[in-house]
Design a protein around this motif. Sequence first.
Motif, PDB file in Angstrom:
ATOM      1  N   PHE A  54       0.746  -1.209  -0.059  1.00  0.00           N
ATOM      2  CA  PHE A  54       0.024   0.188   0.075  1.00  0.00           C
ATOM      3  C   PHE A  54       0.875   1.135  -0.187  1.00  0.00           C
ATOM      4  CE2 PHE A  54      -3.121   2.912   1.976  1.00  0.00           C
ATOM      5  CZ  PHE A  54      -4.119   2.798   1.270  1.00  0.00           C
ATOM      6  N   GLN A  55       0.392   2.313  -0.477  1.00  0.00           N
ATOM      7  CA  GLN A  55       1.333   3.612  -0.612  1.00  0.00           C
ATOM      8  C   GLN A  55       0.685   4.580   0.380  1.00  0.00           C
ATOM      9  OE1 GLN A  55       1.626   5.615  -4.581  1.00  0.00           O
ATOM     10  NE2 GLN A  55       0.919   3.625  -5.390  1.00  0.00           N
ATOM     11  N   GLY A  96      12.603   4.377  -3.733  1.00  0.00           N
ATOM     12  CA  GLY A  96      11.623   3.577  -3.012  1.00  0.00           C
ATOM     13  C   GLY A  96      10.628   2.806  -3.715  1.00  0.00           C
ATOM     14  N   TYR A  97      10.162   3.311  -4.723  1.00  0.00           N
ATOM     15  CA  TYR A  97       9.252   2.614  -5.852  1.00  0.00           C
ATOM     16  C   TYR A  97      10.060   1.543  -6.745  1.00  0.00           C
ATOM     17  CZ  TYR A  97       5.392   5.916  -5.346  1.00  0.00           C
ATOM     18  OH  TYR A  97       4.182   6.718  -4.880  1.00  0.00           O
ATOM     19  N   VAL A  98      10.988   1.920  -7.025  1.00  0.00           N
ATOM     20  CA  VAL A  98      11.824   0.848  -7.698  1.00  0.00           C
ATOM     21  C   VAL A  98      12.238  -0.274  -6.840  1.00  0.00           C
ATOM     22  CG1 VAL A  98      14.183   0.698  -8.877  1.00  0.00           C
ATOM     23  CG2 VAL A  98      12.871   2.455  -9.454  1.00  0.00           C
ATOM     24  N   SER A 127       9.389  -2.223 -15.680  1.00  0.00           N
ATOM     25  CA  SER A 127       8.235  -2.938 -14.872  1.00  0.00           C
ATOM     26  C   SER A 127       7.370  -1.799 -14.225  1.00  0.00           C
ATOM     27  CB  SER A 127       8.428  -4.120 -13.996  1.00  0.00           C
ATOM     28  OG  SER A 127       7.594  -4.564 -13.232  1.00  0.00           O
ATOM     29  N   TYR A 128       8.167  -1.088 -13.480  1.00  0.00           N
ATOM     30  CA  TYR A 128       7.678   0.000 -12.784  1.00  0.00           C
ATOM     31  C   TYR A 128       6.949   0.694 -13.783  1.00  0.00           C
ATOM     32  CZ  TYR A 128       7.322   4.752 -10.396  1.00  0.00           C
ATOM     33  OH  TYR A 128       7.052   5.649  -9.744  1.00  0.00           O
ATOM     34  N   ASP A 133       1.012   3.919 -11.323  1.00  0.00           N
ATOM     35  CA  ASP A 133      -0.288   4.373 -10.996  1.00  0.00           C
ATOM     36  C   ASP A 133      -0.128   5.874 -10.796  1.00  0.00           C
ATOM     37  OD1 ASP A 133      -2.514   4.498  -9.597  1.00  0.00           O
ATOM     38  OD2 ASP A 133      -1.983   3.633  -7.965  1.00  0.00           O
ATOM     39  N   PRO A 134      -1.214   6.536 -11.437  1.00  0.00           N
ATOM     40  CA  PRO A 134      -1.042   7.968 -11.308  1.00  0.00           C
ATOM     41  C   PRO A 134      -1.348   8.623 -10.113  1.00  0.00           C
ATOM     42  CG  PRO A 134      -2.590   7.221 -13.191  1.00  0.00           C
ATOM     43  CD  PRO A 134      -2.147   6.023 -12.386  1.00  0.00           C
ATOM     44  N   ILE A 135      -1.660   7.827  -9.271  1.00  0.00           N
ATOM     45  CA  ILE A 135      -1.794   8.452  -7.642  1.00  0.00           C
ATOM     46  C   ILE A 135      -0.199   8.625  -7.155  1.00  0.00           C
ATOM     47  CG2 ILE A 135      -1.761   6.264  -6.353  1.00  0.00           C
ATOM     48  CD1 ILE A 135      -3.977   9.337  -5.510  1.00  0.00           C
ATOM     49  N   SER A 136       0.689   7.917  -7.754  1.00  0.00           N
ATOM     50  CA  SER A 136       2.054   8.125  -7.451  1.00  0.00           C
ATOM     51  C   SER A 136       2.505   9.404  -7.691  1.00  0.00           C
ATOM     52  CB  SER A 136       2.859   6.953  -8.278  1.00  0.00           C
ATOM     53  OG  SER A 136       2.579   5.770  -8.029  1.00  0.00           O
ATOM     54  N   ILE A 137       2.275  10.209  -8.779  1.00  0.00           N
ATOM     55  CA  ILE A 137       2.531  11.623  -8.963  1.00  0.00           C
ATOM     56  C   ILE A 137       1.879  12.511  -7.581  1.00  0.00           C
ATOM     57  CG2 ILE A 137       1.872  13.751 -10.518  1.00  0.00           C
ATOM     58  CD1 ILE A 137       1.444  11.830 -12.782  1.00  0.00           C
ATOM     59  N   LEU A 138       0.940  12.151  -7.157  1.00  0.00           N
ATOM     60  CA  LEU A 138       0.729  12.873  -5.856  1.00  0.00           C
ATOM     61  C   LEU A 138       1.613  12.636  -4.616  1.00  0.00           C
ATOM     62  CD1 LEU A 138      -1.438  14.526  -4.067  1.00  0.00           C
ATOM     63  CD2 LEU A 138      -2.541  12.264  -3.508  1.00  0.00           C
TER      64      LEU A 138
END
Length: 156
Positions: A54-55, A96-98, A127-128, A133-138
């Motif tokens: 979860f983010q 962190g995402y990677v 793969s990332y 996920d567009p919410i990642s921009i937030l």
Amino acid sequence: MSQNFTPPAPDSYTAAPAPAPARSGNIGLAIPGAAVTALAAGAAYGGIMSAINFQIGYLAAGVGFLVALVAVRLGGRNPILPVLSAALTLGGVYAGYVLAEAIAMSEQWPLTVTELLTSEIAEVHQSYLDTFDPISILFYGIGAYAAFQTARKAAN
């Protein structure tokens, strides 16, 4: 009742204390220190995201806070530090995402996370991007904003 008041002689006033010296820092030390902090905090962010699947925006803000804190403590009141902190935080959140992606891939591939992050980093990055996920921009924005504001306020 009239009293004769005579002011003291000008030489008898006590001088005000000198203002505290401004914190001077070392920008040459602040940059690598904040960069290492961004990577370490980003790794923690990725590990936590992977563990809970979860983010959480507070974690991205935490990355920014830590990066800015280190930058200001080492760099003093340099006006470039808020921008530098925000930029390094973007890199830390990306790391962190990677890392979270590499951990997820290691569960499906016969490779370790270390192998994925070294010899297969292009595959992990792709793969990332494929699962972006567009919410990642937030969350990138939350981290960068927290870093900028923390560095700006801490330098005052």
